[in-house]
Design an enzyme around this catalytic site. Structure first.
Site, PDB file in Angstrom:
ATOM      1  CG  ASP A 159      17.985 -29.487 -10.726  1.00  0.00           C
ATOM      2  OD1 ASP A 159      17.283 -29.385 -11.745  1.00  0.00           O
ATOM      3  OD2 ASP A 159      17.505 -29.696  -9.596  1.00  0.00           O
ATOM      4  CE1 TYR A 204      10.867 -31.447  -6.532  1.00  0.00           C
ATOM      5  CE2 TYR A 204      11.703 -29.225  -6.249  1.00  0.00           C
ATOM      6  CZ  TYR A 204      11.027 -30.157  -6.998  1.00  0.00           C
ATOM      7  OH  TYR A 204      10.488 -29.812  -8.211  1.00  0.00           O
ATOM      8  NE  ARG A 222      13.718 -33.432 -20.306  1.00  0.00           N
ATOM      9  CZ  ARG A 222      12.827 -33.820 -19.411  1.00  0.00           C
ATOM     10  NH1 ARG A 222      12.467 -35.074 -19.330  1.00  0.00           N
ATOM     11  NH2 ARG A 222      12.273 -32.948 -18.600  1.00  0.00           N
ATOM     12  NE  ARG A 264      14.382 -26.722 -15.678  1.00  0.00           N
ATOM     13  CZ  ARG A 264      13.504 -27.599 -15.193  1.00  0.00           C
ATOM     14  NH1 ARG A 264      12.722 -28.268 -15.997  1.00  0.00           N
ATOM     15  NH2 ARG A 264      13.461 -27.819 -13.917  1.00  0.00           N
ATOM     16  NE  ARG A 301      21.836 -35.878 -18.914  1.00  0.00           N
ATOM     17  CZ  ARG A 301      20.602 -36.015 -18.471  1.00  0.00           C
ATOM     18  NH1 ARG A 301      19.775 -34.995 -18.522  1.00  0.00           N
ATOM     19  NH2 ARG A 301      20.185 -37.146 -17.956  1.00  0.00           N
TER      20      ARG A 301
END
Ligand code: CP3
Length: 351
Positions: A86, A161, A41, A37, A50
């Site tokens: 992702d 998920y 962010r 990652r 973004r």
């Protein structure tokens, strides 16, 4: 299937990169370093790009996915890029309605809970992977001798998920289905293996020099259940790379009881979370594979001296393994000061 002649591993760009050498088991004077990652962010330049772009739309825009992949390489001087995408992208491309809810994670409109839900899943049309292939190709053209890592989610984490419909603490519904509907479970995991495998294969053929399979939620399984109900499907995901001579890394969170079983699906390198030191992980694996990890992300917010001592300790323990690639034990938290990451890279490279 083999790598194309103009692949970075074949045309002299990345075959001798420190990351690739370490992944192949050649110990480097100082460990190569990258961060799971690393794109995201924690970087102001990411947050800026973004604005106005939903997460999964950004992943499917080759110009954006490529630029976001390159940002942490430019800023931190890490030894690898990881393709910005992702794990749910291939299921979206196969027609499943999914979005990423900021601060939460992937959420599905219609969770997969029954045999008939599983029967409705359609295969991934390879043509849908075009934006991924273009994003990787653009990235690799910019990276030069820095290798790109392609990645995918392992079948269990993806299926979690799909069944839960979103993030969950202990994957309870998914694990219940594993016991109560073993056939539907196996069909679902095979489907996940094939969409993830196709996603991974597309990235590798387009120029990724290594591949990492993330089984983030594997820590909720017993070793017995992992070996019986999950590992064969993870192996199937990697079978999509058959003939492609690239290092394969496998990583899970809370995976320390299943490290050897995870290696046995065909991993060349094992990622280790922060819960056991690398010398202990190496002991559990019998010294068979290079290790990647395992700074505790919690220490990214600690005083500089405390963090620097932790980095030294991880490097020291990593010397027990055949080779070592420095990374975190899980992803960069969004609140991380990016300068802290740059300083870690400088410390590691300084030796
Ligand atoms: O830099 C990199 O590591 C490459 C990009 C990457 C992302 N997701 C981008 C992303 C990678 C390798 C992933 C994999 C991924 N996605 C995993 C496996 C790795 C892991 O962390 O265990 C998992 C479980 C997911 C599912 C997922 N996607 C979660 C749990 C989240 C976080 C939700 C949140 O907002 O905190 C996402 C969203 C996501 N994927 C973000 C990024 C940069 C944040 C979205 C945003 O910026 O708004």
């Amino acid at each position: 299937m083999t790598l194309p002649a103009n692949h970075p591993l074949n045309d002299g760009r990345t075959a001798d990169a420190p990351l690739i050498r370490a992944y192949r088991g050649e110990r480097q004077a100082t460990p190569p370093v990258w961060f799971m990652r690393q794109a995201g962010r924690s970087l102001p330049e990411y947050r800026e790009l973004r604005v106005g772009n939903a997460m999964l739309d950004a992943c499917l825009n080759p110009e954006l996915s490529s630029e976001i992949t390159l940002q942490p390489v430019r800023r931190h001087g890490v030894d690898a890029a990881i393709f910005f995408s992702d794990i749910v992208i291939p299921i979206k491309l196969a027609g499943v309605e999914v979005e990423i809810v900021p601060g939460r994670g992937p959420v599905l409109a219609d969770p997969i809970r029954s045999v008939s839900d599983v029967a409705k899943l359609r295969p991934l049309d390879p043509a849908a992977l075009a934006p991924i292939i273009e994003g990787v190709a653009r990235t690799v053209a910019e990276l030069g001798t820095t290798p790109l890592i392609g990645f995918a989610g392992a079948p269990f984490t993806l299926a979690s998920y799909l069944v839960e419909g979103g993030p969950s603490k202990d994957q309870l519904r998914a694990r219940t289905m594993m016991y109560t509907e073993p056939h539907a479970w196996a069909t679902l995991l095979n489907w996940c293996a094939d969409v993830s495998g196709a996603f991974l294969q597309a990235q590798v053929l387009a120029g990724a020099s290594a591949a990492q399979l993330f089984d983030s939620w594997v820590g909720s399984l017993s070793e017995q259940q992992y070996v019986r109900r999950v590992a064969p499907h993870s192996k199937r995901a990697l079978s999509h790379l058959r003939g492609l001579e690239i290092p394969k890394v496998h990583f899970g969170v809370g995976s320390n009881e299943v490290l050897a079983a995870m290696r046995d699906i065909g991993a060349d390198v094992m990622g280790v979370d922060w819960r056991i030191p690398l010398d202990e992980a190496n002991r559990r694996l019998g010294g068979t594979v290079p290790l990647q990890g395992n700074l505790d992300p919690a220490l990214l917010g600690a005083p500089a001296k405390v963090l620097a001592a932790h980095v030294d300790d991880v490097i020291e323990r990593g010397r027990e393994a055949p080779a070592h690639v420095l990374n975190l034990g899980h992803g960069v938290p969004p609140t991380t000061d990016p300068d802290v990451l740059t300083r870690i890279v400088e410390q590691v490279h300084a030796g």
